[in-house]
Scaffold this motif. Structure first.
Motif, PDB file in Angstrom:
ATOM      1  N   TYR A   1     -10.983 -17.617  24.843  1.00  0.00           N
ATOM      2  CA  TYR A   1     -12.328 -17.054  24.850  1.00  0.00           C
ATOM      3  C   TYR A   1     -13.000 -17.115  23.483  1.00  0.00           C
ATOM      4  CZ  TYR A   1     -16.027 -13.625  25.781  1.00  0.00           C
ATOM      5  OH  TYR A   1     -17.229 -12.976  25.928  1.00  0.00           O
ATOM      6  N   LYS A   2     -14.287 -17.557  23.479  1.00  0.00           N
ATOM      7  CA  LYS A   2     -15.070 -17.623  22.253  1.00  0.00           C
ATOM      8  C   LYS A   2     -16.350 -16.805  22.328  1.00  0.00           C
ATOM      9  CE  LYS A   2     -13.422 -22.186  20.898  1.00  0.00           C
ATOM     10  NZ  LYS A   2     -13.801 -23.582  20.645  1.00  0.00           N
ATOM     11  N   GLY A   3     -16.619 -16.179  23.471  1.00  0.00           N
ATOM     12  CA  GLY A   3     -17.815 -15.357  23.606  1.00  0.00           C
ATOM     13  C   GLY A   3     -18.610 -15.693  24.857  1.00  0.00           C
ATOM     14  N   GLY A   4     -19.561 -14.829  25.174  1.00  0.00           N
ATOM     15  CA  GLY A   4     -20.437 -15.045  26.329  1.00  0.00           C
ATOM     16  C   GLY A   4     -19.711 -14.866  27.645  1.00  0.00           C
ATOM     17  N   LYS A   5     -20.081 -15.704  28.602  1.00  0.00           N
ATOM     18  CA  LYS A   5     -19.496 -15.668  29.946  1.00  0.00           C
ATOM     19  C   LYS A   5     -18.695 -16.952  30.150  1.00  0.00           C
ATOM     20  CE  LYS A   5     -20.977 -15.180  34.773  1.00  0.00           C
ATOM     21  NZ  LYS A   5     -22.196 -15.117  35.618  1.00  0.00           N
ATOM     22  N   MET A   6     -17.384 -16.819  30.233  1.00  0.00           N
ATOM     23  CA  MET A   6     -16.507 -17.972  30.321  1.00  0.00           C
ATOM     24  C   MET A   6     -15.708 -17.947  31.620  1.00  0.00           C
ATOM     25  SD  MET A   6     -13.239 -19.077  27.997  1.00  0.00           S
ATOM     26  CE  MET A   6     -12.100 -18.168  29.038  1.00  0.00           C
ATOM     27  N   LEU A   7     -15.715 -19.069  32.326  1.00  0.00           N
ATOM     28  CA  LEU A   7     -14.872 -19.263  33.504  1.00  0.00           C
ATOM     29  C   LEU A   7     -13.638 -20.023  33.066  1.00  0.00           C
ATOM     30  CD1 LEU A   7     -14.315 -19.273  36.578  1.00  0.00           C
ATOM     31  CD2 LEU A   7     -15.689 -21.380  36.703  1.00  0.00           C
ATOM     32  N   PHE A   8     -12.475 -19.531  33.449  1.00  0.00           N
ATOM     33  CA  PHE A   8     -11.224 -20.219  33.166  1.00  0.00           C
ATOM     34  C   PHE A   8     -10.598 -20.642  34.481  1.00  0.00           C
ATOM     35  CE2 PHE A   8      -6.663 -20.426  32.937  1.00  0.00           C
ATOM     36  CZ  PHE A   8      -6.466 -21.251  31.847  1.00  0.00           C
ATOM     37  N   LEU A   9     -10.220 -21.910  34.559  1.00  0.00           N
ATOM     38  CA  LEU A   9      -9.516 -22.432  35.728  1.00  0.00           C
ATOM     39  C   LEU A   9      -8.247 -23.110  35.250  1.00  0.00           C
ATOM     40  CD1 LEU A   9     -12.622 -23.926  37.530  1.00  0.00           C
ATOM     41  CD2 LEU A   9     -11.412 -21.805  38.120  1.00  0.00           C
ATOM     42  N   GLY A  10      -7.115 -22.643  35.740  1.00  0.00           N
ATOM     43  CA  GLY A  10      -5.824 -23.173  35.333  1.00  0.00           C
ATOM     44  C   GLY A  10      -5.235 -24.058  36.414  1.00  0.00           C
ATOM     45  N   LEU A  11      -5.073 -25.337  36.090  1.00  0.00           N
ATOM     46  CA  LEU A  11      -4.498 -26.300  37.025  1.00  0.00           C
ATOM     47  C   LEU A  11      -2.993 -26.370  36.793  1.00  0.00           C
ATOM     48  CD1 LEU A  11      -7.133 -29.144  36.519  1.00  0.00           C
ATOM     49  CD2 LEU A  11      -7.039 -27.451  38.379  1.00  0.00           C
ATOM     50  N   GLY A  12      -2.239 -25.879  37.743  1.00  0.00           N
ATOM     51  CA  GLY A  12      -0.794 -25.883  37.619  1.00  0.00           C
ATOM     52  C   GLY A  12      -0.162 -25.925  38.989  1.00  0.00           C
TER      53      GLY A  12
ATOM     54  N   LEU B   1     -17.409 -23.963  41.755  1.00  0.00           N
ATOM     55  CA  LEU B   1     -17.168 -22.660  41.134  1.00  0.00           C
ATOM     56  C   LEU B   1     -18.131 -22.409  39.982  1.00  0.00           C
ATOM     57  CD1 LEU B   1     -13.271 -22.546  41.319  1.00  0.00           C
ATOM     58  CD2 LEU B   1     -14.915 -21.308  42.746  1.00  0.00           C
ATOM     59  N   MET B   2     -18.450 -23.443  39.222  1.00  0.00           N
ATOM     60  CA  MET B   2     -19.423 -23.285  38.145  1.00  0.00           C
ATOM     61  C   MET B   2     -20.802 -22.966  38.707  1.00  0.00           C
ATOM     62  SD  MET B   2     -18.169 -26.290  35.489  1.00  0.00           S
ATOM     63  CE  MET B   2     -19.665 -26.246  34.542  1.00  0.00           C
TER      64      MET B   2
ATOM     65  N   PRO C   1     -21.198 -19.773  34.558  1.00  0.00           N
ATOM     66  CA  PRO C   1     -20.684 -19.435  33.226  1.00  0.00           C
ATOM     67  C   PRO C   1     -21.442 -20.160  32.119  1.00  0.00           C
ATOM     68  CG  PRO C   1     -19.307 -21.109  34.234  1.00  0.00           C
ATOM     69  CD  PRO C   1     -20.335 -20.712  35.269  1.00  0.00           C
ATOM     70  N   ASP C   2     -21.370 -19.598  30.922  1.00  0.00           N
ATOM     71  CA  ASP C   2     -21.888 -20.280  29.740  1.00  0.00           C
ATOM     72  C   ASP C   2     -20.962 -21.432  29.368  1.00  0.00           C
ATOM     73  OD1 ASP C   2     -23.946 -18.334  29.441  1.00  0.00           O
ATOM     74  OD2 ASP C   2     -22.528 -17.016  28.404  1.00  0.00           O
ATOM     75  N   GLU C   3     -19.685 -21.241  29.654  1.00  0.00           N
ATOM     76  CA  GLU C   3     -18.659 -22.212  29.286  1.00  0.00           C
ATOM     77  C   GLU C   3     -17.556 -22.164  30.329  1.00  0.00           C
ATOM     78  OE1 GLU C   3     -16.186 -23.339  25.346  1.00  0.00           O
ATOM     79  OE2 GLU C   3     -16.286 -21.202  25.760  1.00  0.00           O
ATOM     80  N   THR C   4     -16.937 -23.326  30.588  1.00  0.00           N
ATOM     81  CA  THR C   4     -15.792 -23.388  31.495  1.00  0.00           C
ATOM     82  C   THR C   4     -14.638 -24.035  30.756  1.00  0.00           C
ATOM     83  OG1 THR C   4     -17.219 -23.534  33.430  1.00  0.00           O
ATOM     84  CG2 THR C   4     -14.946 -24.257  33.713  1.00  0.00           C
ATOM     85  N   VAL C   5     -13.491 -23.388  30.818  1.00  0.00           N
ATOM     86  CA  VAL C   5     -12.277 -23.904  30.203  1.00  0.00           C
ATOM     87  C   VAL C   5     -11.314 -24.282  31.319  1.00  0.00           C
ATOM     88  CG1 VAL C   5     -10.299 -23.367  28.722  1.00  0.00           C
ATOM     89  CG2 VAL C   5     -12.577 -22.523  28.121  1.00  0.00           C
ATOM     90  N   ILE C   6     -10.818 -25.508  31.251  1.00  0.00           N
ATOM     91  CA  ILE C   6      -9.838 -25.986  32.216  1.00  0.00           C
ATOM     92  C   ILE C   6      -8.500 -26.023  31.490  1.00  0.00           C
ATOM     93  CG2 ILE C   6      -9.210 -27.784  33.870  1.00  0.00           C
ATOM     94  CD1 ILE C   6     -12.041 -26.528  34.255  1.00  0.00           C
ATOM     95  N   GLY C   7      -7.571 -25.200  31.961  1.00  0.00           N
ATOM     96  CA  GLY C   7      -6.264 -25.125  31.326  1.00  0.00           C
ATOM     97  C   GLY C   7      -5.156 -25.375  32.330  1.00  0.00           C
ATOM     98  N   GLY C   8      -3.986 -24.883  32.007  1.00  0.00           N
ATOM     99  CA  GLY C   8      -2.832 -25.084  32.876  1.00  0.00           C
ATOM    100  C   GLY C   8      -2.121 -26.387  32.550  1.00  0.00           C
TER     101      GLY C   8
ATOM    102  N   LEU D   1     -12.667 -34.764  31.646  1.00  0.00           N
ATOM    103  CA  LEU D   1     -13.056 -33.408  32.029  1.00  0.00           C
ATOM    104  C   LEU D   1     -14.429 -33.432  32.678  1.00  0.00           C
ATOM    105  CD1 LEU D   1     -12.039 -31.364  28.868  1.00  0.00           C
ATOM    106  CD2 LEU D   1     -10.947 -31.315  31.107  1.00  0.00           C
ATOM    107  N   PRO D   2     -14.643 -32.558  33.665  1.00  0.00           N
ATOM    108  CA  PRO D   2     -15.994 -32.446  34.220  1.00  0.00           C
ATOM    109  C   PRO D   2     -16.970 -32.045  33.108  1.00  0.00           C
ATOM    110  CG  PRO D   2     -14.410 -31.318  35.608  1.00  0.00           C
ATOM    111  CD  PRO D   2     -13.693 -31.703  34.343  1.00  0.00           C
ATOM    112  N   ARG D   3     -18.230 -32.401  33.285  1.00  0.00           N
ATOM    113  CA  ARG D   3     -19.224 -32.082  32.256  1.00  0.00           C
ATOM    114  C   ARG D   3     -19.313 -30.569  32.065  1.00  0.00           C
ATOM    115  NH1 ARG D   3     -24.165 -30.907  34.278  1.00  0.00           N
ATOM    116  NH2 ARG D   3     -24.320 -31.036  36.534  1.00  0.00           N
ATOM    117  N   ARG D   4     -19.644 -30.180  30.859  1.00  0.00           N
ATOM    118  CA  ARG D   4     -19.773 -28.772  30.459  1.00  0.00           C
ATOM    119  C   ARG D   4     -18.438 -28.013  30.509  1.00  0.00           C
ATOM    120  NH1 ARG D   4     -23.425 -27.608  34.654  1.00  0.00           N
ATOM    121  NH2 ARG D   4     -22.736 -25.471  34.470  1.00  0.00           N
ATOM    122  N   CYS D   5     -17.335 -28.746  30.386  1.00  0.00           N
ATOM    123  CA  CYS D   5     -16.014 -28.105  30.370  1.00  0.00           C
ATOM    124  C   CYS D   5     -15.276 -28.520  29.104  1.00  0.00           C
ATOM    125  CB  CYS D   5     -15.186 -28.551  31.574  1.00  0.00           C
ATOM    126  SG  CYS D   5     -15.829 -28.018  33.162  1.00  0.00           S
ATOM    127  N   ARG D   6     -14.370 -27.662  28.685  1.00  0.00           N
ATOM    128  CA  ARG D   6     -13.465 -28.041  27.602  1.00  0.00           C
ATOM    129  C   ARG D   6     -12.040 -27.760  28.051  1.00  0.00           C
ATOM    130  NH1 ARG D   6     -11.645 -23.489  24.324  1.00  0.00           N
ATOM    131  NH2 ARG D   6     -13.024 -21.702  24.626  1.00  0.00           N
TER     132      ARG D   6
END
Length: 178
Positions: free
Chosen positions: A68-79, A135-136, A141-148, A157-162
């Motif tokens: 998390y870096k601030g604002g509204k963040m969606l996290f999606l973990g691929l596992g 889901l976005m 969200p202001d930002e979406t993080v794809i983890g896992g 990565l999909p656009r607007r994701c890190r």
């Protein structure tokens, strides 16, 4: 698990313990036995076993907190499945989005490990892109993080994701106590 962690950390100095749990957590405790681990988690007294204060959080939420870096963040973990959390203005909301209906199953059926193995990497990547886009659009969200563990299997990565890192769960474990 506790005995193995205590062996690994035998020469460490620590005051508290953070646990990322692969399932729903209510009031700081696992609320259901995990699908992919042995039983006995729900009623277990972690603080007594470790001899230290313990906080338990959903594992995706813990990785989200560390990302998390601030604002509204969606996290999606691929596992194994699809972990999910939303953080808005520093408030973590673990979610179970993977269990929502999608096509002939759930999101998790298509973007989790079973979906990858069933349809192959190319089709799996298309499902991942579609699910993330949906889901976005719904959560804005202001930002979406794809983890896992499977984020590295994405060609792009999909656009607007890190991309997130599993190691961010460690940062989340420290932030949990702030």
């Amino acid at each position: 698990m506790v005995s193995e962690v205590k062996k690994l950390a035998a020469d460490w100095t620590y005051d508290v313990v953070s646990i990322g749990y692969p399932g729903p957590v209510l009031s700081g405790r696992p609320s259901a036995e995990p699908v992919n681990l042995g039983r006995g988690w729900v009623a277990f007294d972690f603080a007594q076993a470790f001899g230290r204060p313990v906080k338990v959080m959903n594992d995706a939420a813990l990785q989200a907190l560390g990302s998390y870096k601030g604002g509204k963040m969606l996290f999606l973990g691929l596992g194994t499945g699809l972990g999910s959390a939303l953080i808005a203005n520093g408030v973590v909301k673990p979610m179970e989005l993977g269990h929502l209906p999608y096509k002939k199953g759930t999101y998790e059926d298509y973007v989790g490990r079973a979906g990858l193995e069933r349809v192959g990497k190319k089709r799996w990547q298309r499902h991942v892109a579609d699910v993330i886009e949906r889901l976005m659009a719904a959560l804005q969200p202001d930002e979406t993080v794809i983890g896992g563990g499977n984020v590295k299997k994405l060609k792009a990565l999909p656009r607007r994701c890190r991309a997130g890192e599993n190691a961010n769960a460690f940062r989340g474990g420290f932030r949990l106590w702030l």
